[in-house]
Design an enzyme around this catalytic site. Structure first.
Site, PDB file in Angstrom:
ATOM      1  N   HIS A 244      39.174  43.889  37.696  1.00 34.69           N
ATOM      2  CA  HIS A 244      38.344  42.698  37.504  1.00 34.69           C
ATOM      3  C   HIS A 244      36.984  42.836  38.179  1.00 34.69           C
ATOM      4  O   HIS A 244      36.825  43.463  39.210  1.00 34.69           O
ATOM      5  CB  HIS A 244      39.074  41.429  37.988  1.00 34.69           C
ATOM      6  CG  HIS A 244      39.443  41.403  39.437  1.00 34.69           C
ATOM      7  ND1 HIS A 244      40.266  40.470  39.976  1.00 34.69           N
ATOM      8  CD2 HIS A 244      39.107  42.211  40.476  1.00 34.69           C
ATOM      9  CE1 HIS A 244      40.418  40.678  41.263  1.00 34.69           C
ATOM     10  NE2 HIS A 244      39.724  41.733  41.583  1.00 34.69           N
ATOM     11  N   ASN A 245      36.001  42.237  37.531  1.00 29.82           N
ATOM     12  CA  ASN A 245      34.617  42.154  38.032  1.00 29.82           C
ATOM     13  C   ASN A 245      33.849  43.468  37.988  1.00 29.82           C
ATOM     14  O   ASN A 245      32.722  43.534  38.490  1.00 29.82           O
ATOM     15  CB  ASN A 245      34.565  41.612  39.470  1.00 29.82           C
ATOM     16  CG  ASN A 245      35.287  40.295  39.628  1.00 29.82           C
ATOM     17  OD1 ASN A 245      35.331  39.489  38.702  1.00 29.82           O
ATOM     18  ND2 ASN A 245      35.867  40.071  40.795  1.00 29.82           N
TER      19      ASN A 245
END
Length: 344
Positions: A244-245
Site C-alpha cells: 500500500h501507498n
C-alpha cells in the site's frame, strides 16, 4: 506467405527467391551447435558471435539479419543495423497465435445493468463486471475476470483469466494484466492493543497508467487513504508484490518474486532484479539499479547499481566479497602473529 510478401510487410530488403515459402519463426539458441535451420522458417541473427556459434545456420531457412552479415546467407531479410530488434518484434507479431475475440458481451458473463461497456469490448464467458464499472473500447476480459464496483479498465487493455480489479481502482489504456493478478487488495495495516488487533481500513485505491504490463500472480495493494500508483510503460514480472501507498514511476522494470513494502517510491527508470526486497518508506532514486537477491533498507542514489543485504553500491560490495575470500588466510596469519607475540 512467401519471402517477398514477408519483406514487404516488414518494410525491409530481401535476398533469395521471392516465392520461397515462409511458415514461421525458430529460435537459433535452441539449435544444437551442429544443427542447421529448418527449411521455410526464419531465424534472427544480428551478430557475428551468434553466427560463429551456429555456422550451419547459413545453409537453410531464412535469416533476419543486418546488412553487415547478409552476404553470409543465401536467403535473408535485411533490417537496418539500428532497427533490427524492432523488425524482429514486427516479425514475431506476424506469427503470433494469440486468439482474437469478436466484440460483445457473452450471455454467460455477469454484467450489472449500471456498468458501462464499450461496444467494441469483448467480455467473455464467466467474466463479472459489477455496479458502476467501466470497460473501454476494444478491451478484452477473459473468463473469470472480476471488475469490482466503480473500477475502470481502459481501452485496448487485456485482462487474462482470474484477474481482479478492485473497487474504485483504475487500469489505464493498452495494458496487459496476466492471470491471477489482484489489483486493489487491502493493504497490510493493523493496530494492536493488549488483547485486541484492529484492522486499519484501507480506503484508497490503485491507479495503473498506460502501456503497463503486469505478470501472473502479482498483488497490488490499495492505499490506506490516497492512491497506490504505477506509472506509464512500467513492466512488472510474475509474482511481484506492491504494498500500500507505493508510488512506482514511469519506465520501471521489476523482475519476478520481488516485493516493495509500504510507501516505497521507485522513481522513473528504476530497474529491480529478481527476488529483491525493498523496506518500507525507501526511495529508489531515478535510474538506480537493484541487482538480484538484494535487500534495500536505505534510499539509493540516482543511476547507481546496488547489491547485497544490506544493499551497498555494487562496486563497493564486489570489493567486500573479494576481501571475504581472503578471510581464512588473513585469520591464519593473525593467529600466527598472535602466537609469536604471546609471552613465553
Amino acid at each position: 506467405m512467401n519471402l517477398r510478401e514477408l519483406a514487404t510487410i516488414l518494410g525491409v530488403e530481401m535476398k533469395g527467391p521471392e516465392d520461397y515459402p515462409v511458415y514461421g519463426v525458430r529460435d537459433i539458441e535452441l539449435l544444437a551447435l551442429a544443427q542447421g535451420l529448418e527449411e521455410n522458417f526464419v531465424c534472427f541473427i544480428e551478430s557475428p558471435a551468434v553466427l560463429k556459434r551456429h555456422p550451419k545456420a547459413a545453409e537453410r531457412g531464412v535469416i533476419l539479419t543486418t546488412p553487415a552479415l547478409a552476404e553470409q546467407f543465401p536467403r535473408a531479410l535485411i533490417a537496418p543495423e539500428r532497427g533490427a530488434r524492432l523488425v524482429f518484434i514486427a516479425l514475431l507479431k506476424q506469427f503470433d497465435k494469440a486468439p482474437k475475440f469478436a466484440p460483445g458481451v457473452s450471455p454467460e458473463a455477469s454484467v450489472h445493468p449500471s456498468a458501462r461497456i464499450a461496444p467494441s469490448a469483448a467480455v467473455l464467458t464467466g467474466a463479472v463486471v459489477m455496479e458502476g464499472a467501466s470497460i473501454g473500447a476494444r478491451a478484452v476480459l477473459y473468463p473469470g475476470v472480476v471488475v469490482e464496483p466503480f473500477a475502470e479498465v481502459g481501452e485496448d487493455t487485456v485482462l487474462y483469466p482470474c484477474v481482479v480489479v478492485g473497487h474504485h481502482c483504475v487500469v489505464g489504456r493498452h495494458c496487459i494484466v496476466h492471470g491471477g493478478t489482484v489489483i486493489g487488495s487491502d493493504g497490510f495495516g493493523f493496530f494492536d492493543e493488549p488483547g485486541k488487533r484492529h484492522k486499519i481500513p484501507q480506503i484508497g485505491n490503485v491507479a495503473i497508467g498506460d502501456h503497463v504490463e503486469l505478470g501472473s500472480g502479482c498483488t497490488l495493494d490499495r492505499a490506506t487513504i490516497e492512491t497506490t500508483r504505477i506509472g506509464d510503460y512500467t513492466k512488472i514480472d510474475n509474482q511481484v508484490h506492491i504494498a500500500h501507498n507505493c508510488l512506482v514511476g514511469r519506465y520501471v522494470y521489476i523482475a519476478g518474486n520481488s516485493g516493495l513494502a509500504g510507501s516505497v517510491i521507485a522513481e522513473d527508470g528504476v530497474m529491480i532484479s529478481g527476488m529483491v526486497s525493498i523496506k518500507d518508506h525507501v526511495r529508489l532514486a531515478q535510474g538506480s539499479i537493484v541487482m538480484g537477491m538484494t535487500g534495500v533498507a536505505q534510499d539509493t542514489e540516482p543511476k547507481t547499481a546496488y547489491f547485497g543485504t544490506p544493499a551497498r553500491p555494487a562496486r563497493q560490495m564486489h570489493k567486500m566479497n573479494a576481501a571475504l575470500e581472503r578471510l581464512p588466510e588473513l585469520l591464519a596469519r593473525v593467529r600466527a602473529l598472535e602466537g609469536k607475540l604471546a609471552p613465553s
